[in-house]
Write an enzyme that holds these catalytic residues in place. Sequence first.
Site, PDB file in Angstrom:
ATOM      1  N   TYR A  44      43.144  49.720  48.231  1.00  0.00           N
ATOM      2  CA  TYR A  44      44.055  48.580  48.212  1.00  0.00           C
ATOM      3  C   TYR A  44      45.500  49.076  48.188  1.00  0.00           C
ATOM      4  CZ  TYR A  44      46.107  44.167  46.816  1.00  0.00           C
ATOM      5  OH  TYR A  44      46.856  43.027  46.768  1.00  0.00           O
ATOM      6  N   ASP A  77      36.884  49.944  41.606  1.00  0.00           N
ATOM      7  CA  ASP A  77      37.405  48.660  42.078  1.00  0.00           C
ATOM      8  C   ASP A  77      36.329  48.070  42.983  1.00  0.00           C
ATOM      9  OD1 ASP A  77      38.583  46.544  43.430  1.00  0.00           O
ATOM     10  OD2 ASP A  77      40.525  47.531  43.695  1.00  0.00           O
ATOM     11  N   ARG A  97      48.200  35.408  22.562  1.00  0.00           N
ATOM     12  CA  ARG A  97      48.399  36.573  23.445  1.00  0.00           C
ATOM     13  C   ARG A  97      47.214  37.527  23.436  1.00  0.00           C
ATOM     14  NH1 ARG A  97      51.353  40.566  21.798  1.00  0.00           N
ATOM     15  NH2 ARG A  97      52.893  39.246  20.768  1.00  0.00           N
ATOM     16  N   LYS A 100      40.005  37.081  44.270  1.00  0.00           N
ATOM     17  CA  LYS A 100      39.274  37.105  45.536  1.00  0.00           C
ATOM     18  C   LYS A 100      37.954  36.327  45.397  1.00  0.00           C
ATOM     19  CE  LYS A 100      42.859  39.479  46.631  1.00  0.00           C
ATOM     20  NZ  LYS A 100      42.920  40.936  46.615  1.00  0.00           N
TER      21      LYS A 100
HETATM   22  C1  LIG Z   1      43.676  41.836  45.857  1.00  0.00           C
HETATM   23  C2  LIG Z   1      43.159  43.154  45.424  1.00  0.00           C
HETATM   24  C3  LIG Z   1      43.707  43.825  44.317  1.00  0.00           C
HETATM   25  C4  LIG Z   1      44.884  43.270  43.538  1.00  0.00           C
HETATM   26  O1  LIG Z   1      44.608  42.031  42.961  1.00  0.00           O
HETATM   27  P1  LIG Z   1      45.774  40.965  42.636  1.00  0.00           P
HETATM   28  O2  LIG Z   1      45.071  39.859  41.943  1.00  0.00           O
HETATM   29  O3  LIG Z   1      46.391  40.594  43.948  1.00  0.00           O
HETATM   30  O4  LIG Z   1      46.759  41.660  41.764  1.00  0.00           O
HETATM   31  C5  LIG Z   1      43.158  45.043  43.967  1.00  0.00           C
HETATM   32  N1  LIG Z   1      42.128  45.592  44.656  1.00  0.00           N
HETATM   33  C6  LIG Z   1      41.590  44.972  45.731  1.00  0.00           C
HETATM   34  C7  LIG Z   1      40.470  45.630  46.459  1.00  0.00           C
HETATM   35  C8  LIG Z   1      42.082  43.739  46.153  1.00  0.00           C
HETATM   36  O5  LIG Z   1      41.557  43.143  47.226  1.00  0.00           O
END
Ligand SMILES: *Cc1c(COP(=O)(O)O)cnc(C)c1O
Length: 384
Positions: free
Chosen positions: A107, A180, A54, A205
């Site tokens: 997001y 982010d 973990r 992504k």
């Molecule tokens: C997809 C995304 C997230 C969240 O990611 P997950 O893997 O779906 O939890 C956060 N910020 C941005 C800009 C995203 O495109």
Amino acid sequence: MPSSPLQWSKRSLTAQAMGHVDPVTKGVVMPIHVSTTYIRDEDNAYSSGFIYGRPDNATTREAEGVLAMLEDADAGALLFSSGMAAATAVFQALNPGDHVVASKVMYWALRHWLMSEATRWGLSVDFVETDDLDALRRAILPGRTKLVWVETPSNPLWTITDIAGAAEIAHAAGARLAVDSTTASPFHTRPLSLGADIVMHAATKVLNGHSDVVAGVLAGAKADEFWGQVVTIRKGQGAILGPFEAYLLMRGLRTLHLRAGAQARSAMDLAERLSAHPKIARVLYPGLPQHPGHDVAARQMENGFGYMLSVQVSDGEAAAIRTAARVRLWKRATSLGGVESLIEHRASIEGPGTPCPPDLLRLSTGIEDVEDLFGDLDAALRSA
Ligand SMILES: *Cc1c(COP(=O)(O)O)cnc(C)c1O
């Protein structure tokens, strides 16, 4: 690889996963380590450094090493089971009563979590247009603001926040800056080198790039107490990425530079051609000189402006939805950053209260032939 692999470029190091080979077989790809537990030595120590699955895993750690290198992260990188798990760990490292300033355009799922769960946790969150540094400065509550959270370029308008400017404002108030950077990826922007304290990616992504792994990552500038708290949270909440997903992510990451380069070139080409299209009222892409964030983007991004763009359809919302219904090569789906191009009517998925214009289509550019991508979109727009 020579003993000091850091003399090679990020592209070379990523392609070879930092040059690690399997010490047992000399395989050029490391094995997937699936064990959840490890043998204790006779003297009661754990000489390998691994105890239980973990807190840590060798396969996950391998991908983390590459991500830390890509982000110039002195504290290292931590992989989580999703982008949301990574992002929320940062907020959970704050204390009840702390104040957070976050980008208004961001997001959607994270904005929603901040408005509901983070509030129950005792945080107070203000959303401001962080592309306006004066607005950001005014939103800071001296002594109470502990974190500034920005997304750049931000969903789905690709608003650009000046990372160095935001870092200066946050630090002057004794707060941290987290970015982010999902849609920029380390191929275009390295927020830590611009002054940010933590960078987050939905590795789901473009980092993985093949739409087959859900993962998130945090990379830290400094192994301070706050970062230690984030490590503790991942361990305690069991949010670590599993070894199979970490292996797939590592496999995807090896081609990041090739994919992200091709995707950004195609996105720029599409943005320019769609700007002149009779059925398009407006193209939102930070690479276009008319985009409000273009100058800042040109300063803080390299190798292009990313794979995401949005268009506003001249004939309004219904025509936008019909366009998305008529494409054949573009896939009608949410998410972004994969090798296949995706189109989405964003307001439909975000629902009531969204700041997203109703006539907007979000485009995630993949690696297909750009002539095919343009032709398919052009035909759908003209028939919608
Ligand atoms: C997809 C995304 C997230 C969240 O990611 P997950 O893997 O779906 O939890 C956060 N910020 C941005 C800009 C995203 O495109």
